[in-house]
Motif scaffolding. Structure first.
Motif, mmCIF file in Angstrom:
data_model
loop_
_atom_site.group_PDB
_atom_site.id
_atom_site.type_symbol
_atom_site.label_atom_id
_atom_site.label_comp_id
_atom_site.label_asym_id
_atom_site.label_seq_id
_atom_site.Cartn_x
_atom_site.Cartn_y
_atom_site.Cartn_z
ATOM 1 N N ASN A 171 0.744 -1.385 0.038
ATOM 2 C CA ASN A 171 0.130 -0.101 -0.127
ATOM 3 C C ASN A 171 0.888 1.344 0.016
ATOM 4 O O ASN A 171 0.655 2.029 0.583
ATOM 5 C CB ASN A 171 -0.880 -0.068 1.269
ATOM 6 C CG ASN A 171 -2.142 0.915 1.024
ATOM 7 O OD1 ASN A 171 -2.528 1.294 -0.183
ATOM 8 N ND2 ASN A 171 -2.533 1.837 2.131
ATOM 9 N N ALA A 182 -0.373 5.117 0.141
ATOM 10 C CA ALA A 182 -0.540 5.720 1.288
ATOM 11 C C ALA A 182 0.505 6.610 1.282
ATOM 12 O O ALA A 182 0.290 7.754 2.323
ATOM 13 C CB ALA A 182 -0.642 4.905 2.462
ATOM 14 N N ILE A 189 -0.343 10.384 0.444
ATOM 15 C CA ILE A 189 -1.743 11.023 0.969
ATOM 16 C C ILE A 189 -1.262 12.240 1.800
ATOM 17 O O ILE A 189 -0.455 12.004 2.485
ATOM 18 C CB ILE A 189 -2.451 10.066 1.518
ATOM 19 C CG1 ILE A 189 -3.171 8.899 0.803
ATOM 20 C CG2 ILE A 189 -3.753 10.512 2.416
ATOM 21 C CD1 ILE A 189 -3.821 8.032 1.491
ATOM 22 N N SER A 233 -0.677 14.196 4.508
ATOM 23 C CA SER A 233 -1.081 13.818 5.947
ATOM 24 C C SER A 233 0.099 14.320 6.766
ATOM 25 O O SER A 233 1.231 14.006 6.440
ATOM 26 C CB SER A 233 -1.398 12.519 6.134
ATOM 27 O OG SER A 233 -1.833 11.984 7.287
ATOM 28 N N ILE A 246 1.213 8.923 9.485
ATOM 29 C CA ILE A 246 0.853 7.609 8.788
ATOM 30 C C ILE A 246 1.251 6.525 9.863
ATOM 31 O O ILE A 246 1.811 6.626 10.953
ATOM 32 C CB ILE A 246 2.079 7.588 7.777
ATOM 33 C CG1 ILE A 246 1.604 6.400 6.699
ATOM 34 C CG2 ILE A 246 3.403 7.273 8.148
ATOM 35 C CD1 ILE A 246 2.486 6.525 5.322
ATOM 36 N N THR A 291 -6.280 1.830 6.801
ATOM 37 C CA THR A 291 -6.388 3.017 5.866
ATOM 38 C C THR A 291 -7.993 3.279 5.618
ATOM 39 O O THR A 291 -8.297 4.431 5.563
ATOM 40 C CB THR A 291 -5.831 2.659 4.157
ATOM 41 O OG1 THR A 291 -4.414 2.232 4.574
ATOM 42 C CG2 THR A 291 -5.848 3.734 3.391
ATOM 43 N N PRO A 340 -3.962 6.677 6.921
ATOM 44 C CA PRO A 340 -3.140 6.258 5.971
ATOM 45 C C PRO A 340 -2.136 5.322 6.533
ATOM 46 O O PRO A 340 -1.410 5.627 7.474
ATOM 47 C CB PRO A 340 -2.370 7.369 5.269
ATOM 48 C CG PRO A 340 -3.040 8.608 5.721
ATOM 49 C CD PRO A 340 -3.674 8.277 7.158
#
Length: 215
Positions: A105, A108, A111, A113, A116, A129, A134
């Motif tokens: 993934n 992520a 993203i 942010s 995480i 997620t 994320p």
């Protein structure tokens, strides 16, 4: 050293395999039931291109009857891991022999942010997620590599979600990763839970509360 980026021929093979197994998923009631048990809807499964190995391509024969979990990136599928249906004796997961450890993934990381999460396992990363955190997944303690740490620079917080398993491997994984990431915060799951089971038992908001994340 083998490249982390598959060559064009391998990339084409991985895409063909992912598409085949993805199409075969709904033909297996057992596979659909397993994913539902993990809290994944048909749309969730489609988003992550999860599949079922009914008719394996050459080289994947040993994965027949297993869930296919492709590692998706902007450049395509970089590898596929396989998860058996249910629990039992022996390894739950199977990787392609000789494949290098990778981040699951990885999208992520794209993203926007301040935080995480790092999970030990693909389904935990999906579960986190889907709650709005994320998350990336690492396929076990030995699959973490020091050069992965550079991906987590710049975050205000990197939550390492440690499974609360009987063998203590969850904390072993979390501590190994935390040693290499300055802004890491180890967050153990409640007793008897991994991320996926915790979210299933308590709802998606519970993970946000556990991490004290306000949306």
């Amino acid at each position: 050293m083998t490249s982390l980026v598959p060559d064009p021929a391998l990339r084409s093979f991985l895409e063909e395999a992912t598409a085949r197994y993805e199409a075969d998923l709904t033909r297996s009631p057992a596979a659909v039931a397993y994913l539902k048990k993990r809290g994944l809807s048909e749309d969730n499964a489609a988003s992550y291109r999860l599949g079922y190995v009914e008719n394996p391509l050459p080289g994947h024969e040993s994965a027949r009857g297993m869930i296919a979990v492709p590692y998706l990136t902007r450049s395509g599928v970089t590898t596929i891991r396989f998860r058996r249906l249910g629990d039992g004796d022996g390894p739950k997961y199977r990787s392609v022999p000789g494949d290098l450890p990778r981040i699951y993934n990885a999208s992520a990381l794209l993203i926007p942010s301040d935080y995480i999460a790092i999970c030990e396992g693909e389904f935990d990363a999906i579960a986190a997620t889907l709650t709005g955190v994320p998350a990336i997944g690492i396929g076990g303690v030995s699959a973490w590599k020091p050069y992965f740490a550079r991906c987590f620079k710049g975050y205000k917080a990197v939550y390492i979600l440690a499974d609360a398993d009987d063998k203590g491997q969850g904390m072993e994984f979390a501590e190994k990763v935390a040693e290499q990431i300055k802004n890491a915060r180890i967050c153990p799951m409640p007793a008897g839970h991994d991320v996926n089971s915790f979210v299933l038992a308590n709802g998606p908001e519970a993970l946000l509360e556990l991490l004290e994340i306000k949306k």
